[in-house]
Design an enzyme around this catalytic site. Sequence first.
Site, mmCIF file in Angstrom:
data_model
loop_
_atom_site.group_PDB
_atom_site.id
_atom_site.type_symbol
_atom_site.label_atom_id
_atom_site.label_comp_id
_atom_site.label_asym_id
_atom_site.label_seq_id
_atom_site.Cartn_x
_atom_site.Cartn_y
_atom_site.Cartn_z
ATOM 1 N N LYS A 73 0.815 -1.312 -0.043
ATOM 2 C CA LYS A 73 0.186 -0.051 0.020
ATOM 3 C C LYS A 73 0.864 1.484 0.007
ATOM 4 C CE LYS A 73 -4.359 -1.781 1.984
ATOM 5 N NZ LYS A 73 -5.271 -1.353 2.966
ATOM 6 N N ASP A 109 -10.753 2.883 0.449
ATOM 7 C CA ASP A 109 -11.151 2.422 1.798
ATOM 8 C C ASP A 109 -11.890 3.366 2.655
ATOM 9 O OD1 ASP A 109 -10.260 -0.288 1.800
ATOM 10 O OD2 ASP A 109 -8.246 0.203 2.927
ATOM 11 N N ALA A 133 -5.773 2.834 15.087
ATOM 12 C CA ALA A 133 -5.235 3.989 14.530
ATOM 13 C C ALA A 133 -4.243 3.346 13.298
ATOM 14 C CB ALA A 133 -4.207 4.638 15.500
ATOM 15 N N ARG A 157 -4.930 1.739 21.423
ATOM 16 C CA ARG A 157 -4.039 1.018 22.579
ATOM 17 C C ARG A 157 -2.662 1.484 22.595
ATOM 18 N NH1 ARG A 157 -3.716 -5.198 21.515
ATOM 19 N NH2 ARG A 157 -2.662 -4.612 19.529
ATOM 20 N N VAL A 159 0.013 4.028 22.207
ATOM 21 C CA VAL A 159 0.003 5.586 22.127
ATOM 22 C C VAL A 159 0.621 6.003 21.082
ATOM 23 C CG1 VAL A 159 0.836 7.465 23.468
ATOM 24 C CG2 VAL A 159 -0.149 5.596 24.766
ATOM 25 N N GLY A 249 -19.673 -3.190 8.384
ATOM 26 C CA GLY A 249 -18.375 -3.451 7.508
ATOM 27 C C GLY A 249 -18.323 -3.861 6.242
HETATM 28 P P1 NDP Z 1 -3.786 -2.506 11.306
HETATM 29 O O1 NDP Z 1 -3.073 -3.850 11.782
HETATM 30 O O2 NDP Z 1 -3.133 -1.484 10.757
HETATM 31 O O3 NDP Z 1 -4.532 -1.845 12.617
HETATM 32 C C1 NDP Z 1 -5.211 -2.651 13.637
HETATM 33 C C2 NDP Z 1 -5.880 -1.857 14.779
HETATM 34 O O4 NDP Z 1 -6.505 -2.233 15.565
HETATM 35 C C3 NDP Z 1 -4.545 -0.977 15.586
HETATM 36 O O5 NDP Z 1 -5.401 0.289 15.865
HETATM 37 C C4 NDP Z 1 -4.405 -1.736 16.699
HETATM 38 O O6 NDP Z 1 -4.240 -1.232 17.953
HETATM 39 C C5 NDP Z 1 -6.035 -2.429 16.812
HETATM 40 N N1 NDP Z 1 -6.162 -3.726 17.722
HETATM 41 C C6 NDP Z 1 -6.028 -5.038 17.225
HETATM 42 N N2 NDP Z 1 -6.141 -5.564 18.082
HETATM 43 C C7 NDP Z 1 -6.453 -4.796 19.400
HETATM 44 C C8 NDP Z 1 -6.916 -5.226 20.657
HETATM 45 N N3 NDP Z 1 -7.260 -6.581 21.021
HETATM 46 N N4 NDP Z 1 -7.178 -4.379 21.355
HETATM 47 C C9 NDP Z 1 -7.204 -2.930 21.076
HETATM 48 N N5 NDP Z 1 -6.709 -2.751 19.923
HETATM 49 C C10 NDP Z 1 -6.576 -3.647 19.165
HETATM 50 O O7 NDP Z 1 -4.925 -3.044 10.566
HETATM 51 P P2 NDP Z 1 -6.017 -2.391 9.664
HETATM 52 O O8 NDP Z 1 -6.228 -0.941 10.122
HETATM 53 O O9 NDP Z 1 -5.391 -2.383 8.068
HETATM 54 O O10 NDP Z 1 -7.332 -3.163 9.500
HETATM 55 C C11 NDP Z 1 -8.031 -3.320 10.820
HETATM 56 C C12 NDP Z 1 -9.543 -4.044 10.374
HETATM 57 O O11 NDP Z 1 -9.997 -3.427 9.407
HETATM 58 C C13 NDP Z 1 -9.333 -5.458 9.536
HETATM 59 O O12 NDP Z 1 -9.716 -6.476 10.413
HETATM 60 C C14 NDP Z 1 -9.842 -5.296 8.235
HETATM 61 O O13 NDP Z 1 -10.768 -6.579 8.138
HETATM 62 C C15 NDP Z 1 -10.738 -4.126 8.363
HETATM 63 N N6 NDP Z 1 -10.892 -3.619 6.988
HETATM 64 C C16 NDP Z 1 -12.305 -3.378 6.496
HETATM 65 C C17 NDP Z 1 -12.343 -2.937 5.317
HETATM 66 C C18 NDP Z 1 -13.668 -3.032 4.952
HETATM 67 O O14 NDP Z 1 -13.727 -2.443 3.599
HETATM 68 N N7 NDP Z 1 -14.742 -3.279 5.699
HETATM 69 C C19 NDP Z 1 -11.383 -2.422 4.521
HETATM 70 C C20 NDP Z 1 -10.042 -2.150 5.476
HETATM 71 C C21 NDP Z 1 -10.015 -3.033 6.372
HETATM 72 P P3 NDP Z 1 -2.711 -1.070 18.219
HETATM 73 O O15 NDP Z 1 -1.903 0.154 17.266
HETATM 74 O O16 NDP Z 1 -2.433 -0.667 19.753
HETATM 75 O O17 NDP Z 1 -1.972 -2.260 17.813
#
Ligand code: NDP
Length: 283
Positions: A73, A109, A133, A157, A159, A249
Site C-alpha cells: 500500500k 477504503d 489507529a 491502545r 499511544v 463493515g
Molecule cells: P492494522 O493492523 O493496521 O491496525 C489494527 C488496529 O486494531 C490498531 O489500531 C490496533 O491497535 C487495533 N487492535 C487490534 N487488536 C486490538 C486489541 N485486542 N485491543 C485494542 N486494539 C486492538 O489493521 P488495519 O487498520 O489495516 O485493518 C483493521 C481491520 O479493518 C481489519 O480487520 C480489516 O478486516 C478491516 N478492514 C475492513 C475494510 C472494509 O472494507 N470493511 C477495509 C479495510 C480494513 P494497536 O495500534 O494498539 O496495535
Amino acid sequence: MSEPFSCEKKYVGNFGQPVWENPTEVMVQAAFDHHDLAFRYITTEVPAENLAAAFAGVKAMGYRGFNCTLPHKVAIIEHLDDLGESAALMGAVNCVVERDGRYVGENTDGKGFLESLTPIIDAAGKHVLIFGAGGAARAVSVELALAGAAAITIVNRTVERGEELVALLNAKTGAPATFLAWSGDHAIPDDVDIVVNSTSIGLFPDTSRVAVDASTLRAGLVVADIIPNPPRTRFLEEADAAGCRTIDGLGMLVNQGKIGIRFWTGVDPDTTVMRAALETIFA
Ligand code: NDP
C-alpha cells in the site's frame, strides 16, 4: 454453449501477500459479469521484492488498474504517476487507476466507508470518535476530515500510533483531532455523534469485544463497524441493544469495490449483486 473467447477483455486485479483469502475478486467479478462488462479481475500473490516487476507487467499488459493490499500500500507509491487527494494525504494506496496512460493511486477504503455512512448521517459538522489507529483508521479518519467532520477523537491502545495519526490529521486536514489512550471500557462522551470501530477486533474467528462502556451508548448515536465478517459483530449487537443506528463493515467493503469499478469502467455497479456474492462466501 460457452461464450466465444473475446480478445477485448480488459484486466484488473489485486496484488498482495498473503492475498488468496481476500474476497474482493468474488465481489468485483460478480459485478463485471452482472453488467456484461468485458473485464476480468485476477488476484495475484506478489511478494514485496517483486512489486516493481509486477507493476512493469501491469503496464506491459495494459491493465486498467488494480487493487493493492499489504505489503504494497505504501511501496507502490514510488512507481505511480500521480495520487488522488486522500491517498496523498494518508500516504497509502489501495486502488490504482489507469487514466490516459498514467497510473494514478487512489484510496477507496475511506471513500467506501463514507458512502456507507452518508445515507444514515452527513459527517459534515459532526464529532466522530474512532477506535483504532492502523491503516483502516487512517483511511476512514482522513476521508471523514475531508468530508468536513467538526472534530475527530482517536482512541487507540498503542499511544505512539494514535498520536502519529492525530498529528497527521491536525497537520494536513482542517478537522481538529485529539488522541485518547484506550484502557478499560471507554465511555462515549455526550457530544459524540458517530462512533467507529476501526480496529481488527471482532474479525472472524475473533470473538473478543470492543472495550466500550455500553451504558454510554444511547439512542440516536450512529455506530459503525468496519469488520466485514461477520457483518453483525458483537460491537454492533451491543449498539443495537442500546437503540443506536448501526452500519456494518460489509457495506464499506462493497462500496470500496463499487468505487474501484466506477474508476476502472465508468459504470456504477449494482451493489446488491456484490453484497450477495460476499454473503455467499462469508456464510
Ligand atoms: P492494522 O493492523 O493496521 O491496525 C489494527 C488496529 O486494531 C490498531 O489500531 C490496533 O491497535 C487495533 N487492535 C487490534 N487488536 C486490538 C486489541 N485486542 N485491543 C485494542 N486494539 C486492538 O489493521 P488495519 O487498520 O489495516 O485493518 C483493521 C481491520 O479493518 C481489519 O480487520 C480489516 O478486516 C478491516 N478492514 C475492513 C475494510 C472494509 O472494507 N470493511 C477495509 C479495510 C480494513 P494497536 O495500534 O494498539 O496495535
